[in-house]
Design a protein around this motif. Structure first.
Motif, PDB file in Angstrom:
ATOM      1  N   PRO A 213       0.789  -1.247   0.000  1.00 51.02           N
ATOM      2  CA  PRO A 213       0.000   0.000   0.000  1.00 51.02           C
ATOM      3  C   PRO A 213       0.815   1.288   0.000  1.00 51.02           C
ATOM      4  O   PRO A 213       0.378   2.294  -0.553  1.00 51.02           O
ATOM      5  CB  PRO A 213      -0.845  -0.113   1.278  1.00 51.02           C
ATOM      6  CG  PRO A 213      -0.918  -1.570   1.563  1.00 51.02           C
ATOM      7  CD  PRO A 213       0.390  -2.155   1.076  1.00 51.02           C
ATOM      8  N   GLU A 214       1.998   1.270   0.592  1.00 44.76           N
ATOM      9  CA  GLU A 214       2.807   2.483   0.670  1.00 44.76           C
ATOM     10  C   GLU A 214       3.890   2.546  -0.411  1.00 44.76           C
ATOM     11  O   GLU A 214       4.833   3.335  -0.315  1.00 44.76           O
ATOM     12  CB  GLU A 214       3.429   2.596   2.055  1.00 44.76           C
ATOM     13  CG  GLU A 214       2.374   2.774   3.134  1.00 44.76           C
ATOM     14  CD  GLU A 214       2.960   2.794   4.533  1.00 44.76           C
ATOM     15  OE1 GLU A 214       4.044   3.372   4.717  1.00 44.76           O
ATOM     16  OE2 GLU A 214       2.320   2.224   5.428  1.00 44.76           O
ATOM     17  N   ALA A 215       3.737   1.751  -1.455  1.00 46.82           N
ATOM     18  CA  ALA A 215       4.704   1.755  -2.562  1.00 46.82           C
ATOM     19  C   ALA A 215       4.666   3.103  -3.282  1.00 46.82           C
ATOM     20  O   ALA A 215       3.659   3.813  -3.252  1.00 46.82           O
ATOM     21  CB  ALA A 215       4.373   0.629  -3.544  1.00 46.82           C
ATOM     22  N   ASP A 216       5.764   3.426  -3.928  1.00 47.39           N
ATOM     23  CA  ASP A 216       5.827   4.603  -4.789  1.00 47.39           C
ATOM     24  C   ASP A 216       5.964   4.146  -6.228  1.00 47.39           C
ATOM     25  O   ASP A 216       6.733   3.228  -6.528  1.00 47.39           O
ATOM     26  CB  ASP A 216       7.027   5.488  -4.431  1.00 47.39           C
ATOM     27  CG  ASP A 216       6.808   6.295  -3.164  1.00 47.39           C
ATOM     28  OD1 ASP A 216       5.661   6.734  -2.925  1.00 47.39           O
ATOM     29  OD2 ASP A 216       7.776   6.491  -2.413  1.00 47.39           O
ATOM     30  N   LEU A 217       5.218   4.783  -7.113  1.00 45.59           N
ATOM     31  CA  LEU A 217       5.296   4.511  -8.543  1.00 45.59           C
ATOM     32  C   LEU A 217       5.873   5.755  -9.211  1.00 45.59           C
ATOM     33  O   LEU A 217       5.302   6.852  -9.090  1.00 45.59           O
ATOM     34  CB  LEU A 217       3.912   4.197  -9.123  1.00 45.59           C
ATOM     35  CG  LEU A 217       3.311   2.845  -8.746  1.00 45.59           C
ATOM     36  CD1 LEU A 217       2.912   2.781  -7.285  1.00 45.59           C
ATOM     37  CD2 LEU A 217       2.116   2.552  -9.624  1.00 45.59           C
ATOM     38  N   PHE A 218       7.001   5.594  -9.873  1.00 46.83           N
ATOM     39  CA  PHE A 218       7.696   6.690 -10.531  1.00 46.83           C
ATOM     40  C   PHE A 218       7.405   6.560 -12.026  1.00 46.83           C
ATOM     41  O   PHE A 218       7.943   5.670 -12.689  1.00 46.83           O
ATOM     42  CB  PHE A 218       9.201   6.616 -10.242  1.00 46.83           C
ATOM     43  CG  PHE A 218       9.512   6.675  -8.774  1.00 46.83           C
ATOM     44  CD1 PHE A 218       9.678   7.897  -8.137  1.00 46.83           C
ATOM     45  CD2 PHE A 218       9.619   5.506  -8.015  1.00 46.83           C
ATOM     46  CE1 PHE A 218       9.958   7.952  -6.778  1.00 46.83           C
ATOM     47  CE2 PHE A 218       9.900   5.558  -6.661  1.00 46.83           C
ATOM     48  CZ  PHE A 218      10.065   6.786  -6.035  1.00 46.83           C
ATOM     49  N   LEU A 219       6.564   7.445 -12.540  1.00 50.68           N
ATOM     50  CA  LEU A 219       6.013   7.276 -13.880  1.00 50.68           C
ATOM     51  C   LEU A 219       6.460   8.367 -14.843  1.00 50.68           C
ATOM     52  O   LEU A 219       7.001   9.393 -14.434  1.00 50.68           O
ATOM     53  CB  LEU A 219       4.484   7.251 -13.797  1.00 50.68           C
ATOM     54  CG  LEU A 219       3.901   6.264 -12.784  1.00 50.68           C
ATOM     55  CD1 LEU A 219       2.397   6.418 -12.702  1.00 50.68           C
ATOM     56  CD2 LEU A 219       4.289   4.843 -13.124  1.00 50.68           C
ATOM     57  N   SER A 220       6.183   8.125 -16.109  1.00 51.42           N
ATOM     58  CA  SER A 220       6.439   9.103 -17.166  1.00 51.42           C
ATOM     59  C   SER A 220       5.146   9.852 -17.453  1.00 51.42           C
ATOM     60  O   SER A 220       4.064   9.259 -17.502  1.00 51.42           O
ATOM     61  CB  SER A 220       6.889   8.404 -18.449  1.00 51.42           C
ATOM     62  OG  SER A 220       8.133   7.797 -18.279  1.00 51.42           O
ATOM     63  N   LYS A 221       5.272  11.157 -17.633  1.00 53.39           N
ATOM     64  CA  LYS A 221       4.124  11.981 -17.989  1.00 53.39           C
ATOM     65  C   LYS A 221       4.622  13.130 -18.859  1.00 53.39           C
ATOM     66  O   LYS A 221       5.669  13.723 -18.556  1.00 53.39           O
ATOM     67  CB  LYS A 221       3.440  12.523 -16.734  1.00 53.39           C
ATOM     68  CG  LYS A 221       2.156  13.275 -17.005  1.00 53.39           C
ATOM     69  CD  LYS A 221       1.492  13.674 -15.697  1.00 53.39           C
ATOM     70  CE  LYS A 221       0.156  14.315 -15.974  1.00 53.39           C
ATOM     71  NZ  LYS A 221      -0.489  14.755 -14.726  1.00 53.39           N
ATOM     72  N   LYS A 222       3.876  13.390 -19.904  1.00 55.54           N
ATOM     73  CA  LYS A 222       4.272  14.466 -20.825  1.00 55.54           C
ATOM     74  C   LYS A 222       4.496  15.762 -20.035  1.00 55.54           C
ATOM     75  O   LYS A 222       3.705  16.122 -19.176  1.00 55.54           O
ATOM     76  CB  LYS A 222       3.168  14.667 -21.869  1.00 55.54           C
ATOM     77  CG  LYS A 222       3.533  15.633 -22.953  1.00 55.54           C
ATOM     78  CD  LYS A 222       2.453  15.738 -23.988  1.00 55.54           C
ATOM     79  CE  LYS A 222       2.887  16.687 -25.075  1.00 55.54           C
ATOM     80  NZ  LYS A 222       1.892  16.805 -26.122  1.00 55.54           N
ATOM     81  N   ASP A 223       5.591  16.442 -20.341  1.00 52.94           N
ATOM     82  CA  ASP A 223       5.941  17.727 -19.736  1.00 52.94           C
ATOM     83  C   ASP A 223       6.177  17.668 -18.226  1.00 52.94           C
ATOM     84  O   ASP A 223       6.073  18.674 -17.533  1.00 52.94           O
ATOM     85  CB  ASP A 223       4.867  18.790 -20.040  1.00 52.94           C
ATOM     86  CG  ASP A 223       4.675  19.007 -21.527  1.00 52.94           C
ATOM     87  OD1 ASP A 223       5.672  18.909 -22.283  1.00 52.94           O
ATOM     88  OD2 ASP A 223       3.529  19.253 -21.954  1.00 52.94           O
ATOM     89  N   GLN A 224       6.469  16.464 -17.701  1.00 48.19           N
ATOM     90  CA  GLN A 224       6.767  16.332 -16.279  1.00 48.19           C
ATOM     91  C   GLN A 224       7.881  15.298 -16.135  1.00 48.19           C
ATOM     92  O   GLN A 224       7.714  14.153 -16.532  1.00 48.19           O
ATOM     93  CB  GLN A 224       5.520  15.886 -15.516  1.00 48.19           C
ATOM     94  CG  GLN A 224       5.642  16.010 -14.030  1.00 48.19           C
ATOM     95  CD  GLN A 224       4.298  15.817 -13.333  1.00 48.19           C
ATOM     96  OE1 GLN A 224       3.256  16.098 -13.897  1.00 48.19           O
ATOM     97  NE2 GLN A 224       4.338  15.338 -12.115  1.00 48.19           N
TER      98      GLN A 224
END
Length: 142
Positions: A52-63
């Protein structure tokens, strides 16, 4: 005597391989829950794969870096029909594990948008169950 030693070594190797396969299969179950859940807009299945406390490091346009919790990530699918295939095709590419930790790599293809993501996972065996404790994703150049 030589045959007995060979047989013993073969059995030890076989049991070792069986043990590893069992752990790898358990890791695959967790990864498939995430992949299937995200391919069929099933928020509960997605979150079931994560600590539940995991972090997801994602790709996002312009970020450069977009960090979400498992629940926030699952909510990205809330306006889609649960259980209906949404066009995301996930494939496990690699799994490596040692004792109670594992890493994995998967590809996520979205053909309708000509997009391919590569996901890297860090997993931990907690209370006898494998959970994703961190995920990083990148959008491949098209």
């Amino acid at each position: 005597m030589k045959k007995m030693i060979s047989t013993t070594l073969l059995l030890a190797f076989t049991f070792s391989a069986i043990g590893q396969t069992t752990e790898e299969d358990a890791i695959r179950v967790t990864l498939e829950a995430y992949l299937n859940g995200s391919s069929h807009s099933d928020m509960e299945q997605i979150t079931s794969a994560f600590y539940p406390e995991a972090d997801l490091f994602l790709s996002k346009k312009d970020q450069e870096l977009w960090i979400l919790s498992p629940q926030e990530y699952a909510e990205l699918f809330k306006n889609r029909e649960k259980g209906k295939f949404n066009g995301r095709v996930g494939k496990i590419l690699a799994i490596d594990h040692q004792n109670t930790i594992a890493t994995a790599k998967a590809s996520i293809e979205i053909p309708s948008r000509n997009m391919t993501f590569i996901d890297l996972f860090l997993l931990k065996k907690l209370n006898g169950e494998w959970k994703i404790i961190s995920k990083a994703a990148t959008l491949m150049d098209q």
